[in-house]
Design a protein around this motif. Sequence first.
Motif, PDB file in Angstrom:
ATOM      1  N   VAL A  49       0.683  -1.166   0.124  1.00 40.61           N
ATOM      2  CA  VAL A  49      -0.150  -0.005   0.012  1.00 40.61           C
ATOM      3  C   VAL A  49       1.017   1.295  -0.204  1.00 40.61           C
ATOM      4  N   MET A  77       0.123   2.651  -3.442  1.00 37.00           N
ATOM      5  CA  MET A  77      -1.141   3.489  -3.564  1.00 37.00           C
ATOM      6  C   MET A  77      -0.755   4.859  -3.495  1.00 37.00           C
ATOM      7  N   ASN A  78      -1.238   5.823  -4.503  1.00 37.18           N
ATOM      8  CA  ASN A  78      -1.216   7.489  -4.535  1.00 37.18           C
ATOM      9  C   ASN A  78      -2.335   8.032  -3.812  1.00 37.18           C
ATOM     10  N   GLY A 103      -5.684   8.027  -5.788  1.00 33.73           N
ATOM     11  CA  GLY A 103      -6.650   6.844  -5.437  1.00 33.73           C
ATOM     12  C   GLY A 103      -6.315   5.707  -6.367  1.00 33.73           C
ATOM     13  N   TYR A 104      -5.228   5.679  -7.174  1.00 34.72           N
ATOM     14  CA  TYR A 104      -5.234   4.646  -8.158  1.00 34.72           C
ATOM     15  C   TYR A 104      -3.608   4.162  -7.559  1.00 34.72           C
ATOM     16  N   LEU A 105      -3.218   2.941  -8.416  1.00 36.05           N
ATOM     17  CA  LEU A 105      -1.917   2.452  -8.177  1.00 36.05           C
ATOM     18  C   LEU A 105      -0.996   2.880  -9.098  1.00 36.05           C
ATOM     19  N   LEU A 110      -5.045  -4.443  -0.459  1.00 38.78           N
ATOM     20  CA  LEU A 110      -5.847  -3.139  -0.151  1.00 38.78           C
ATOM     21  C   LEU A 110      -7.257  -3.396   0.453  1.00 38.78           C
ATOM     22  N   GLN A 151     -10.096   1.308  -0.955  1.00 41.65           N
ATOM     23  CA  GLN A 151      -9.093   1.474  -1.724  1.00 41.65           C
ATOM     24  C   GLN A 151      -9.379   0.519  -3.121  1.00 41.65           C
ATOM     25  N   GLN A 152      -9.965  -0.629  -3.013  1.00 47.01           N
ATOM     26  CA  GLN A 152     -10.180  -1.106  -4.010  1.00 47.01           C
ATOM     27  C   GLN A 152     -11.247  -0.925  -5.185  1.00 47.01           C
ATOM     28  N   SER A 210     -11.744   2.622  -5.405  1.00 49.65           N
ATOM     29  CA  SER A 210     -11.201   3.766  -6.011  1.00 49.65           C
ATOM     30  C   SER A 210     -10.147   3.038  -7.005  1.00 49.65           C
ATOM     31  N   VAL A 211      -9.590   1.964  -7.098  1.00 51.83           N
ATOM     32  CA  VAL A 211      -8.850   1.311  -8.159  1.00 51.83           C
ATOM     33  C   VAL A 211      -9.822   0.954  -9.359  1.00 51.83           C
TER      34      VAL A 211
END
Length: 655
Positions: free
Chosen positions: A477, A481-482, A485-487, A515, A519-520, A522-523
């Motif tokens: 993470v 993670m940025n 909100g994505y990776l 995640l 967070q999931q 958001s991705v």
Amino acid sequence: MSYLKFDRRLMINLEYSLYRSVLRTNRKGAYQNTSISGCNTSKYQGLLVMPVPYLDDENHVILSAVDETIIQHGAEFNLGIHKYSGDIYYPRGHQYIHEFNCDSVPQTIYRVGGVLLSKETMFSSRENRLMIRYKLIDAHSPTIIRFKPFLAFRKASQLTRENDQVDRSYRQVENGISTCMYFGYPELFLQFNKKPEFIYHSDWYRGIEYIQDQQNGDSYQEDLYVPGYFEMSIEKDEEIILSASDIVVDTSILFDEFEYELRKRTPRSNFYNCLRNSSHQFFYIPKNEETYLLAGYPWFKVRARDLFISLPGSTLAVDRVDDFEKIMDSSIPHLMDFMEEKPLKNIIKQIEDPDVLLWVVWALQQYRKENNETSNEKYTPFLFFIMKYILTNKHPNLKVNNETGLVYTDGHDVAVSWMNATLNGKPVVPRSGYLVEFNALWYNALCFAEEIAEITKDKELTTLFREKIEIVRRTFVTTFMNEAGYLYDYVENDYRDVNVRPNMIFAVSLDYSPLERSQQKSVIDYVTKELLSNCGIRSLSPKSGNFKPHYEGSPEEKTFAYFNGMAFPWLFGSYIEAYLRVFHKSGLSLADRIMVAMEDEMQNNCIGTISEMYDSTPPFLGRGGFSFAMSVSELLRALKLMKSYESEPQKGSTI
């Protein structure tokens, strides 16, 4: 009514019929592929295209085409079609096509005056053999049928020209002839189920062109050799079978052979059956005791990453657990040779790619979910061997950082991931360091291995894996993670690649995710908004300055576009899996819309199958390999996953 049916209006329109082809294969790497009009549009097409192992590792076009001519009262009606320079098509046999359908096997119905002729094409599942069955459905006067074979005897990637090296000789065999254009090639046996008259009249047909190669900026013109032609009478309701093979056959059983093969075919009666049938075409059995998956057609061989990504969808998703075991059991000795630094047999290409073993573990995980009772004992030692191999940093280009627990790789000079296009020997997308999907797969692998270690009561391994899991969960993470909100796509030293690419989807789709659910989501939102396309998930966001939505231009421009905007259907599998994990049953409506769009592709490009990639903006043309194992297999896996959610009670995402 046939699911894949094309009427006369579509067939006589060359702008339509030339850009749709049909594929038939066996399990030895050979295939038959041509446009539904019968005109070859690419150098890779032909009626008998096959490996010649003692020459090289490529496919070879042996028999390019056969022109049939109907003769009544001395009048000749040639049913063939070839393209020549000046945009000339001759003969224009497509004008006699009444309809084309592809239910069990490709069938073309020709109408020539009072003659109605059926032509069915079958590719043997056991041999390098094409069979064509002709039936005279109707005729009001005596009819003769002529067969003119066009021979190539060349690599599928090359073209041939008229030359004086060709062997023009032939010999008589039962109900036909055999001939071989060049030393070192196998003989081609052309035989019928009844005795024909062969008229020897060797000649070259010069300047035949392949329109799709021409449009792609590739070499596109060649000369084909014709040794002569066969003639025979045909009565109303009579059936004639032509066999083209690299072995002599007993012509008395051709009819029974055709019927035997016909009974084995899965009818292409709907979207699922088309995908299921297509998945069978990737099976490759070079020896009786070994089974693998080809990466696709027309030019792909067995590639390690493709094999293990495709394996669950091509077997488990169609309820063929035994086929999974055959392929995995065939592959394990090659993987062990690699890990034990023994000489490789070179059947499975690119086995050294750093993420291959991670995909192997993922495939074993899918197998366990499907076949829980027996999977622990069968593959557990192999699973633990892989995990120890990676953890002890024995892989030449996949290393574990003991501090972060993450895996890293060197991708500066070689393409290390599935985004493997290269220009001038260098990766177009040089992903290096910590790659997001590598580490999502690694976290998932650790969790799965810990699960199996606990079941088998291996306390030492359970403790080891748990320690690693806790480290990787935290560092994944913080590394990827940025704030948006994505990776990040990959991280190397102080560099963080901010391009929005689809590789982050695996951090949500896999059974174990590092995640949190927010967070999931958001991705998923980023992938949906920026990467979701009609026929696949884009390889790069349109917001990027490097985004190229169409596979066109010079060879260099197309290579650059490959992973900088093209859309890949195989990613739908993980995208749908991730979407359903987050939104559960309420996500099925989006998944259904994706499948409806892909079902439209059943009648485009190579009918009944799915291409390697597509333009990511209209008109969403299929590109690359015209039948691709990962595309087909992941759609099958997604369909099975969707079915499992249909019976689930409606609930929200709990976010």
